[in-house]
Design a protein around this motif. Structure first.
Motif, mmCIF file in Angstrom:
data_model
loop_
_atom_site.group_PDB
_atom_site.id
_atom_site.type_symbol
_atom_site.label_atom_id
_atom_site.label_comp_id
_atom_site.label_asym_id
_atom_site.label_seq_id
_atom_site.Cartn_x
_atom_site.Cartn_y
_atom_site.Cartn_z
ATOM 1 N N UNK A 271 0.914 -1.202 0.031
ATOM 2 C CA UNK A 271 -0.183 -0.092 -0.046
ATOM 3 C C UNK A 271 0.634 1.377 0.514
ATOM 4 N N UNK A 272 1.754 1.170 1.162
ATOM 5 C CA UNK A 272 2.571 2.036 0.829
ATOM 6 C C UNK A 272 3.871 2.205 0.328
ATOM 7 N N UNK A 273 4.828 3.100 0.290
ATOM 8 C CA UNK A 273 6.252 2.258 -0.611
ATOM 9 C C UNK A 273 6.402 2.011 -1.364
ATOM 10 N N UNK A 274 7.771 1.833 -1.774
ATOM 11 C CA UNK A 274 7.938 1.258 -3.068
ATOM 12 C C UNK A 274 7.774 0.328 -3.922
ATOM 13 N N UNK A 275 7.173 0.123 -4.793
ATOM 14 C CA UNK A 275 6.476 -1.712 -5.394
ATOM 15 C C UNK A 275 7.217 -1.826 -5.726
ATOM 16 N N UNK A 276 7.293 -3.384 -5.150
ATOM 17 C CA UNK A 276 8.008 -4.324 -5.916
ATOM 18 C C UNK A 276 7.400 -5.723 -6.904
ATOM 19 N N UNK A 277 5.923 -5.279 -7.313
ATOM 20 C CA UNK A 277 5.339 -6.275 -7.979
ATOM 21 C C UNK A 277 6.130 -6.208 -9.244
ATOM 22 N N UNK A 278 5.854 -7.815 -9.515
ATOM 23 C CA UNK A 278 6.616 -8.631 -10.593
ATOM 24 C C UNK A 278 5.840 -7.351 -12.190
ATOM 25 N N UNK A 279 5.969 -6.895 -13.313
ATOM 26 C CA UNK A 279 6.036 -6.221 -14.453
ATOM 27 C C UNK A 279 5.463 -7.212 -15.497
ATOM 28 N N UNK A 280 4.461 -6.569 -16.244
ATOM 29 C CA UNK A 280 4.175 -7.213 -17.107
ATOM 30 C C UNK A 280 4.309 -6.690 -18.156
ATOM 31 N N UNK A 281 4.151 -6.992 -19.651
ATOM 32 C CA UNK A 281 4.068 -6.300 -20.440
ATOM 33 C C UNK A 281 2.587 -6.528 -21.267
ATOM 34 N N UNK A 282 2.003 -5.201 -21.657
ATOM 35 C CA UNK A 282 0.127 -4.968 -21.180
ATOM 36 C C UNK A 282 -0.223 -5.661 -23.211
ATOM 37 N N UNK A 283 -0.717 -6.288 -23.387
ATOM 38 C CA UNK A 283 -1.780 -7.086 -24.570
ATOM 39 C C UNK A 283 -1.817 -5.089 -25.183
ATOM 40 N N UNK A 284 -1.906 -3.640 -25.156
ATOM 41 C CA UNK A 284 -1.587 -2.455 -26.320
ATOM 42 C C UNK A 284 -1.177 -2.516 -26.486
#
Lengths: 213, 197, 382
Positions: free
Chosen positions: C150-163
């Motif tokens: 919720x707060x702080x730097x996000x460590x989420x895995x990034x994915x390529x969007x269809x667009x």
């Protein structure tokens, strides 16, 4: 001998710095600031160029322009404005060697802006050289105030620096783009309107009481 | 055929994608002037097309002389202003001789219409981008039409603004500039990057 | 007794609809979308929505106070504040959302006069501004089904969007079902197409939006995508990828239908929808940026009164076609009569008339008079 009317006119010339600011009130030379004035150095360079173009052309119009035939007047003003780009190129080069490269075509466009071409033929020809010079200085001062404030704000928020010296992180990089130049100039013009309204209200009541609106 | 294709490509690019007012912010003051005088728009756009075409034709062989000069930032605009002066004088005397009725009305604004930022910008941009002759002419004509297009869009917007409850401090130039900025934002979305000058 | 009597001037017209009722319908329609974002990305999506709504309301109140105006308690800043985060990835930093809200309120709404006077869609302009400013943050989408901090730097895995894949002519890595259910990465509120479409239909049923705008936008857009596919796969898949990627469906129901900036007449809405489809198609196909929909929407906002004016002129011509035709015919008759009178005047002036010729002229005049009477008789009948 300067006419009595022109003595009062000197005070009115000072209005070009604020209440009749050439950019924010009269709406001249907007595009060059919106697109070219992205740093403080650019703002100062554009101001110097505008000063070196405006004052000589207005004085020329006042001294010689009115004696020229119609077909030669505007041509001479335009060619003189373009010729004044040369000294401005040298003076601005002392700010930065690549300043004219970074400004692109925008200093050149100042040579054909409204003041050297239209103002000189319609107004300056009827004025004395001293009055024309003072008008030119005041118009250039008004332009310089706008250019410097805008350039400083855009450099600070866009790059996080001032005059090339890094101060902070860039908080809003898009502010250097032309559309943000237009929007910021619009807000600056609104601030001028707000200050003028405030002055008008306090002038109506010199005792300091606020007039009921 | 290739030349025709190149001409129209350059023209459409200058008209929409790299619009002189919205994307390059050139000629905005003259644009605001013309929004209050819609009847002069067609005359001005045609004049702008004629001046940029003729000046482009004359200036094109000469600009090679000053391209590599150290003082090209000064010499190129001086060259084009000199060319515009020749075109202005030719237009002045031709209109005075052959269209004396028009001259009464047109003659007063001819100087301001020829020597302004939109005209010089239409000549300097193809020069700085080093376009060839067909590209220069096409780009110049596209810029003229793009200027007219911008005047129509902005004057239409300013008419709409009269029906809005614009706060007092924003009335006049402030809201017009903000409106112009938002239109430029829309066109920026088509270009995607700041255009070089 | 006092509570039952309303003291006001005529006209005494009352209707159940108001700004608050329409906006509350939109608010209810946005809540399921936020709930689905909560499911896919965790509580951060809800916090982003609350942050957007809060700051939009705060900026609106501050702006009203600066302009010495009384703040009007309507739901429009809340709606703007809720739509803006839905156009962005779930791991977007809070300052980006706050910047977009500041632009939407201070640049798009307040200078033009507040609610009801804005000429542009505030959410579209706010989103476009920050997308140009921080494209590396706004167009980088996290993979779904991961709870983002919720707060702080996000460590989420990034994915390529269809667009993004479509813009390069590549077939996206996800199938149509993934995109329908929201398993494909993309803007927070625009990926779960089923929920977004259901909320859109809810808005139409509640009459918060008119059905003509989204339908007249989506159908032509779908036809254009079928006619000019960007990727080489089956037509149905290509169509689904184009429609379900980016913010097309979400924008069609929640942004194009904004009541202030869209045309007022139904036929105007139809024209606007078709034109928007063409412009969005061109921006997405030829534009360099992924803000194609937002930019196209801003351009179409400029032309929305044009569609109303065209609609008015067409309907006026259609309703008054009989009188227009009659006017046209009477102009022709008048021209014919004036021509005959000119000929008569010339004949009398140029030639000295003998008595025989005078008699003949008199006969001719009688014939013309008779023909005039017949024609005027026809006019009277019409």
């Amino acid at each position: 001998m300067i006419a009595e009317k022109e003595k009062n006119g000197f005070k009115e010339s000072l209005a070009y710095i604020f209440s009749r600011n050439p950019v924010l009130v009269l709406g001249l030379v907007i595009g060059q600031l919106a697109a070219g004035d992205t740093t403080l150095q650019n703002g100062v360079a554009l101001s110097i160029t505008y000063l070196l173009i405006t004052v000589p052309v207005l004085v020329f119009a006042s001294v010689i322009g009115k004696k020229l035939p119609d077909w030669l007047k505007i041509v001479s003003y335009a060619v003189l404005s373009a010729a004044m780009l040369l000294p401005s190129y040298f003076i601005c080069g002392s700010i930065s060697a690549t300043i004219f490269d970074s400004l692109g075509i925008y200093p050149s466009l100042l040579a054909v802006s409204t003041v050297p071409i239209v103002f000189s033929s319609k107004i300056a020809e009827k004025q004395s050289p001293a009055f024309a010079a003072v008008n030119g200085l005041c118009i250039s001062a008004g332009f310089a105030v706008t250019a410097i404030l805008l350039g400083a704000a855009r450099e600070f928020f866009g790059n996080g620096s001032l005059w090339g010296f890094k101060i902070a992180e860039a908080s809003f990089p898009a502010v250097k783009l032309p559309f943000w130049g237009f929007i910021l100039l619009g807000f600056m013009a609104a601030i001028i309107n707000w200050v003028k309204d405030l002055i008008k209200k306090t002038d109506k009541n010199p005792d300091g009481e606020e007039e009921r609106v | 055929m290739t030349y025709i294709f190149q001409f129209f490509t350059m023209m459409l690019t200058a008209l929409f994608v790299e619009n002189i007012v919205f994307t390059r912010a050139i000629g905005t003051s003259w644009m605001f002037y013309l929004t209050k005088r819609p009847k002069e728009l067609l005359r001005y756009v045609l004049l702008l097309m004629a001046v940029t075409t003729v000046s482009g034709l004359i200036g094109y062989p000469l600009r090679g002389i000053v391209y590599n000069s150290e003082f090209r930032h000064v010499l190129i605009p001086l060259l084009y202003i000199a060319v515009m002066a020749i075109v202005y004088l030719a237009a002045y005397f031709l209109i005075k001789k052959f269209l004396p009725d028009q001259f009464e009305h047109f003659g007063m604004t001819l100087g301001a219409a020829v020597f302004n930022c939109a005209t010089l910008g239409s000549l300097l941009i193809p020069s700085s981008e080093r376009l060839d002759l067909i590209g220069t002419i096409g780009y110049g004509i596209g810029m003229s039409l793009g200027f007219g297009f911008a005047v129509i869009m902005v004057s239409y917007g300013l008419t709409r603004l009269e029906y809005c409850r614009v706060p007092k401090i924003f009335r006049g130039i402030p809201i017009a500039l903000i409106y112009l900025g938002l239109l430029s934002l829309a066109f920026y979305g088509l270009v995607g990057h700041q255009l070089p000058t | 007794m006092k509570d039952r009597l309303m003291f006001q001037n005529a006209p005494h017209v009352r209707q159940s609809e108001s700004v608050v009722t329409i906006m509350s319908g939109v608010l209810f329609a946005l809540l399921p979308i936020y709930l689905m974002s909560l499911f896919y990305y965790g509580a951060r999506s809800l916090v982003l929505g609350i942050c957007g709504a809060f700051f939009c309301c705060a900026f609106s109140a501050i702006g009203s106070l600066l302009l010495h105006e009384k703040p009007v308690p309507d739901l429009t800043p809340i709606i703007t504040g809720l739509i803006i985060p839905l156009l962005m990835p779930a791991d977007i930093p809070y300052y980006v959302v706050i910047s977009a809200c500041a632009v939407a309120i201070f640049v798009v709404k307040l200078p033009f006069g507040g609610t009801g006077s804005n000429l542009f869609n505030p959410a579209a302009v706010g989103f476009a501004s920050v997308a140009i400013c921080w494209p590396e943050l706004v167009f980088r989408y996290p993979a779904t089904m991961q709870a983002i901090e919720i707060f702080g730097e996000s460590t989420a895995k990034i994915a390529q969007s269809p667009a993004y894949s479509l813009s390069f002519g590549a077939v996206p890595d996800y199938n149509v079902l993934d995109m329908l259910l929201g398993s494909a990465p993309g803007p927070m509120g625009a990926t779960n197409i089923l929920v977004v479409a259901a909320c859109g239909i809810f808005l139409i049923v509640k009459k918060a939006v008119n059905w003509i705008t989204p339908v007249s936008f989506l159908v032509p857009y779908a036809l254009l995508c079928l006619a000019f596919p960007r990727i080489s796969c089956s037509s149905f898949d290509a169509l689904c990828f184009e429609l379900f990627s980016g913010t097309i469906i979400f924008g069609a129901f929640f942004m194009l239908t904004e009541p202030v900036t869209s045309p007022k007449r139904d036929f105007g809405k139809l024209l606007a929808g078709i034109s928007s489809a063409i412009v969005v198609f061109l921006f997405r196909y030829f534009g360099e940026f992924e803000i194609g929909f937002a930019s196209a929407l801003i351009v179409m906002n400029v032309f929305s009164p044009v569609f109303d004016a065209v609609c008015e002129n067409i309907l006026h011509a259609f309703r008054h076609k009989d009188s227009i035709i009659a006017t046209f015919k009477s102009d022709k008759v008048r021209k014919k009569l004036s021509d005959n009178q000119d000929i008569k005047a010339e004949e009398i002036k140029e030639e000295p008339v003998s008595e025989d010729e005078q008699e003949k002229n008199a006969e001719v005049i009688e014939e013309i008079d008779l023909s005039e009477k017949e024609e005027s008789g026809e006019e009277a009948v019409q």
